[in-house]
Design a protein around this motif. Structure first.
Motif, short mmCIF file in Angstrom:
data_model
loop_
_atom_site.label_atom_id
_atom_site.label_comp_id
_atom_site.label_asym_id
_atom_site.label_seq_id
_atom_site.Cartn_x
_atom_site.Cartn_y
_atom_site.Cartn_z
N HIS A 83 80.68 72.23 19.66
CA HIS A 83 79.30 72.81 20.02
C HIS A 83 78.68 71.98 21.26
CE1 HIS A 83 75.74 74.99 19.08
NE2 HIS A 83 75.37 74.01 19.22
N ARG A 108 81.37 77.48 27.30
CA ARG A 108 81.48 78.82 26.67
C ARG A 108 82.93 79.19 26.00
NH1 ARG A 108 77.83 81.48 23.84
NH2 ARG A 108 78.87 83.41 24.41
N THR A 112 80.65 76.71 20.76
CA THR A 112 79.31 77.35 20.70
C THR A 112 78.33 76.82 21.22
OG1 THR A 112 79.43 76.51 18.24
CG2 THR A 112 79.92 78.69 18.54
N ASP A 142 74.62 80.85 21.74
CA ASP A 142 74.91 81.69 20.45
C ASP A 142 73.60 81.49 19.33
OD1 ASP A 142 77.92 82.48 20.64
OD2 ASP A 142 77.85 80.02 21.15
N ALA A 173 73.71 85.03 18.39
CA ALA A 173 74.04 85.41 17.04
C ALA A 173 72.70 85.16 15.97
CB ALA A 173 74.99 84.63 16.29
N THR A 228 84.14 77.77 19.10
CA THR A 228 84.62 79.27 19.39
C THR A 228 85.23 80.13 18.39
OG1 THR A 228 84.71 78.57 21.70
CG2 THR A 228 85.98 80.49 21.33
N ARG A 231 82.97 81.83 15.78
CA ARG A 231 81.79 82.92 16.31
C ARG A 231 81.77 84.14 15.35
NH1 ARG A 231 82.56 81.60 22.18
NH2 ARG A 231 80.65 80.43 22.97
N GLU A 232 82.88 84.74 14.91
CA GLU A 232 82.81 85.57 13.90
C GLU A 232 81.88 85.11 12.79
OE1 GLU A 232 85.84 88.74 11.56
OE2 GLU A 232 86.69 87.29 13.17
N LEU A 234 79.68 83.12 12.38
CA LEU A 234 78.27 83.08 12.89
C LEU A 234 77.66 84.08 12.79
CD1 LEU A 234 76.11 81.12 13.95
CD2 LEU A 234 76.98 81.23 16.17
N HIS A 235 78.05 85.04 13.35
CA HIS A 235 77.69 86.40 13.41
C HIS A 235 77.81 87.35 12.02
CE1 HIS A 235 77.03 87.48 17.51
NE2 HIS A 235 77.75 86.47 17.76
#
Length: 289
Positions: A83, A108, A112, A142, A173, A228, A231-232, A234-235
């Motif tokens: 991060h 990136r 994140t 993010d 997100a 990274t 990310r799923e 996090l969303h």
């Protein structure tokens, strides 16, 4: 600055000199287990905080921002981090802002990214330019946190809720808004939570926003929502996750406001994130240009 007191291993990409103020900064970072990647050659920047009767702070600055000479170790740090956080003067003041932009773009693929505009009109009075810079970093992030003062200055002709929704459309997100005693709001595509500020006796507000941001990142680490591959996750934060994050960061800001100076709480004062499916231990984090 985000140190190991919240369980996050951290490097700070920065500029300070070998002068009395710089030695103070270096000692503070070392005492808190924060690695320093230092560039530039000008004197150490200073910010003078003047407290108003209610504890709110006004700032005056003597600032230079150039991390020239730190590019290679800084790039290595962000590429080995899960991060990376940036914000405030570092993203608007030249020539260092160009380096920060490059580091965020490079990070990136590996990490994140979080961003806090923390607008300082005294150092970047061009609101149109600051707005353009902010939107670039929002789109590259993010996680975004801003204060109600930030949004009123950047977008005086629309509501804070409208700005949060517009920023969410740029790609992050999660958008978090701090409103002082009115408490935080956190917005995602899947939900929204808000809560009042904690009832405290305010000593001053210096460092409250940074404490909120640090605790937000720590809470997300405990949710295994940084990096990274996450990310799923996090969303897909649930309403319960958002409530827990807001409460955790709200508490950190309140503790900071309850005592003089930028004196954030340790993890022992905050305890673990509760009310969600958080892991008992957060992941390591690194990088803050």
């Amino acid at each position: 600055m985000f140190s190991t007191v919240l369980g996050l291993r951290t490097n700070l990409v920065t500029h300070f000199a070998d002068d009395p103020h710089g030695l103070m900064v270096a000692g503070h970072l070392a005492n808190n287990g924060v690695g320093a990647i230092v560039g530039g050659s000008l004197p150490t920047s200073t910010a003078l905080a003047t407290l108003e009767p209610g504890g709110a702070a006004q700032y005056s600055f003597s600032i230079s921002w150039d991390i020239n000479g730190a590019s290679i170790p800084a790039l290595a740090s962000v590429e080995n981090s899960i991060h990376v956080h940036t914000g405030s003067i570092g993203t608007v003041l030249s020539p260092g802002n160009t380096s920060v932009r490059g580091l965020i773009e490079a990070s990136r693929a590996h990490a994140t990214v979080s961003y806090d505009p923390n607008c300082r009109p005294a150092t970047s009075p061009d609101v149109a330019g600051a707005r353009h810079q902010a939107e670039h970093f929002v789109a590259a992030s993010d996680i975004v946190k801003a204060s109600d003062e930030d949004l009123r200055w950047l977008y005086p002709d629309r509501t804070q809720e409208e700005t949060m929704a517009a920023w969410l459309d740029l790609g992050p997100a999660l958008i978090a808004l701090t409103r002082g005693a009115d408490g935080p709001v956190i917005l995602t595509r899947g939900g929204r939570v808000e809560m009042p500020g904690e009832s405290i006796t305010v000593a001053d507000t210096v460092g409250a926003g940074d404490s909120f941001m640090a605790a937000l990142i720590s809470g997300l680490a405990q949710l295994d929502a940084l990096g990274t591959p996450a990310r799923e996750r996090l969303h897909a934060l649930t309403a319960e996750d958002l409530q827990a994050l807001a409460a955790y960061a709200n508490k950190a800001a309140a503790i900071t406001c309850s005592r003089p100076g930028a004196n954030p709480p340790a993890s022992t004062e905050l305890g673990p994130l509760t009310g969600s499916l958080a892991s008992p231990e957060g992941q390591p984090v690194a990088g803050r240009p």
